[in-house]
Design an enzyme around this catalytic site. Structure first.
Site, mmCIF file in Angstrom:
data_model
loop_
_atom_site.group_PDB
_atom_site.id
_atom_site.type_symbol
_atom_site.label_atom_id
_atom_site.label_comp_id
_atom_site.label_asym_id
_atom_site.label_seq_id
_atom_site.Cartn_x
_atom_site.Cartn_y
_atom_site.Cartn_z
ATOM 1 N N THR A 205 91.559 -66.964 -72.088
ATOM 2 C CA THR A 205 92.958 -67.264 -72.387
ATOM 3 C C THR A 205 93.072 -68.263 -73.524
ATOM 4 O O THR A 205 92.187 -69.083 -73.744
ATOM 5 C CB THR A 205 93.696 -67.839 -71.155
ATOM 6 O OG1 THR A 205 93.039 -69.039 -70.732
ATOM 7 C CG2 THR A 205 93.748 -66.838 -70.025
ATOM 8 N N ASN A 207 95.243 -71.418 -74.639
ATOM 9 C CA ASN A 207 96.035 -72.437 -73.951
ATOM 10 C C ASN A 207 96.989 -73.132 -74.913
ATOM 11 O O ASN A 207 96.581 -73.555 -76.000
ATOM 12 C CB ASN A 207 95.105 -73.471 -73.318
ATOM 13 C CG ASN A 207 94.308 -72.904 -72.170
ATOM 14 O OD1 ASN A 207 94.733 -72.961 -71.021
ATOM 15 N ND2 ASN A 207 93.151 -72.331 -72.475
ATOM 16 N N GLU A 256 98.955 -70.275 -70.462
ATOM 17 C CA GLU A 256 97.657 -69.645 -70.672
ATOM 18 C C GLU A 256 97.889 -68.166 -70.948
ATOM 19 O O GLU A 256 98.433 -67.451 -70.101
ATOM 20 C CB GLU A 256 96.765 -69.823 -69.451
ATOM 21 C CG GLU A 256 96.434 -71.276 -69.138
ATOM 22 C CD GLU A 256 95.555 -71.401 -67.908
ATOM 23 O OE1 GLU A 256 94.336 -71.533 -68.071
ATOM 24 O OE2 GLU A 256 96.098 -71.335 -66.792
ATOM 25 N N ARG A 280 105.650 -62.445 -61.424
ATOM 26 C CA ARG A 280 105.509 -63.041 -60.086
ATOM 27 C C ARG A 280 105.463 -64.550 -60.211
ATOM 28 O O ARG A 280 105.197 -65.111 -61.279
ATOM 29 C CB ARG A 280 104.247 -62.532 -59.380
ATOM 30 C CG ARG A 280 102.952 -62.979 -60.044
ATOM 31 C CD ARG A 280 101.744 -62.680 -59.175
ATOM 32 N NE ARG A 280 100.491 -63.026 -59.839
ATOM 33 C CZ ARG A 280 99.952 -64.246 -59.842
ATOM 34 N NH1 ARG A 280 100.548 -65.252 -59.207
ATOM 35 N NH2 ARG A 280 98.799 -64.473 -60.448
ATOM 36 N N PHE A 285 95.292 -69.167 -54.372
ATOM 37 C CA PHE A 285 94.544 -68.108 -53.697
ATOM 38 C C PHE A 285 93.422 -68.681 -52.846
ATOM 39 O O PHE A 285 92.957 -69.805 -53.050
ATOM 40 C CB PHE A 285 93.991 -67.128 -54.733
ATOM 41 C CG PHE A 285 95.081 -66.425 -55.498
ATOM 42 C CD1 PHE A 285 95.639 -65.264 -55.017
ATOM 43 C CD2 PHE A 285 95.564 -66.970 -56.681
ATOM 44 C CE1 PHE A 285 96.663 -64.627 -55.708
ATOM 45 C CE2 PHE A 285 96.585 -66.343 -57.373
ATOM 46 C CZ PHE A 285 97.140 -65.167 -56.891
#
Length: 309
Positions: A205, A207, A256, A280, A285
């Site tokens: 990614t 940033n 990101e 979302r 997690f």
């Protein structure tokens, strides 16, 4: 587009513009109407007079972040609209202390040599905001520049405003924000070094910091990305996470961005990231594999959302 950071000592080529004047945070459809009116008002180069930092930041320095655009993003958008001269004046105690009469004479007349000035009907200026759009008309009459007051632009009875755009973004209503802006809401700036966790997870990614900017709803977005600097000036689709990375106990919000079908070094490059579809909310997690699986699902959702974009 030429950018100037003072109203004194300008070359002759930078004076005599037809000016649209205001803060232009977001450059929404109401702002564009003011700019279009300035374009039509005089046979002169099109200019925009705005302020940096935003006056609200000067008067309430510790207040919550509210800006839709940093100076870079605003300048890029104005350039796309055909603005030839951008006067990004430093908003300081000196400028804040000018009376309406002094502002009109020292800045608009003597400094910029304005051919014409266009403002929205709610525009206020000068010390303690004592100058109104009507005040500007009278001062222009005295000092030799024309003034156009543009009525506030509305649709379905609702005026276009930066406040309404912020509310839409806070709620994740990116397409409502786009209708008010006339363009996708974009976050622009330099790619900075992060923890490089995305690369370790198989999803590298770019940033970007959110310092000073209004935070849209935290979560995952389908995005369109323009690489603005460096050898790889390309446009890509992608998926982005805007948030505080709860999986890793961090709380400074950043953006990101994973660019689809792109390989290259983006550190230090400048990106323009359009938030197209909210996918979302941000989540924590149970383990890294669950996070990796969700990122893959997010990428597929983003590709579907961006079909035809």
């Amino acid at each position: 587009m030429q950018i100037h950071h003072d109203w004194t000592g300008l070359p002759a080529s930078a004076r005599g513009a037809s000016l649209a004047m205001g803060n232009f945070d977001g450059v929404h459809r109401g702002h564009r109407a003011v700019i279009d009116a300035a374009r039509a008002a005089a046979d002169a180069p099109l200019g925009v007079l705005t302020f940096e930092p935003h006056p609200r930041q000067f008067f309430v320095p510790g207040g919550p972040a509210f800006r839709l655009m940093n100076a870079e993003a605003r300048a890029n958008r104005l350039a796309r609209l055909g603005v030839e001269q951008l006067y990004e004046l430093p908003f300081s105690a000196v400028l804040a202390g000018l009376t309406p009469e002094a502002f009109a004479r020292e800045v608009l007349c003597d400094g910029l040599g304005a051919a014409h000035v266009t403002v929205g009907a709610d525009f206020c200026f000068g010390k303690d905001r004592k100058g109104t759009a009507e005040t500007l008309v009278e001062l222009g009459r005295q000092m030799g520049f024309g003034v156009t007051i543009l009525p506030l632009v509305a649709q379905d009875g609702h005026e276009f405003s930066s406040t309404a755009v912020r509310q839409a973004l806070t709620e994740g209503r990116t397409r409502d924000a786009e209708r008010m802006l006339g363009h996708w809401h974009r976050i622009e700036g330099e790619v900075v070094h992060g923890e490089k966790r995305g690369r370790e997870l198989g999803w590298p990614t770019a940033n970007m910091l959110m310092d000073g900017l209004h935070l849209p709803r935290l979560g995952v977005y389908a995005v369109l990305v323009d690489v603005l600097t460096g050898p790889d000036k390309v446009s890509c689709q992608g998926v982005a996470s805007l948030g505080v990375r709860p999986m890793f106990g961090e709380n400074a919000p950043n953006l990101e961005v994973h660019l689809f079908d792109f390989s290259g070094d983006l550190y230090g490059k400048h990106l323009s990231v359009a938030l197209v579809e909210f996918l979302r909310d941000e989540a924590k997690f149970e383990n890294l594999q669950a996070l990796i699986d969700q990122i893959a699902a997010d990428a597929e959702d983003a590709r579907r959302a961006l079909k035809g974009a």
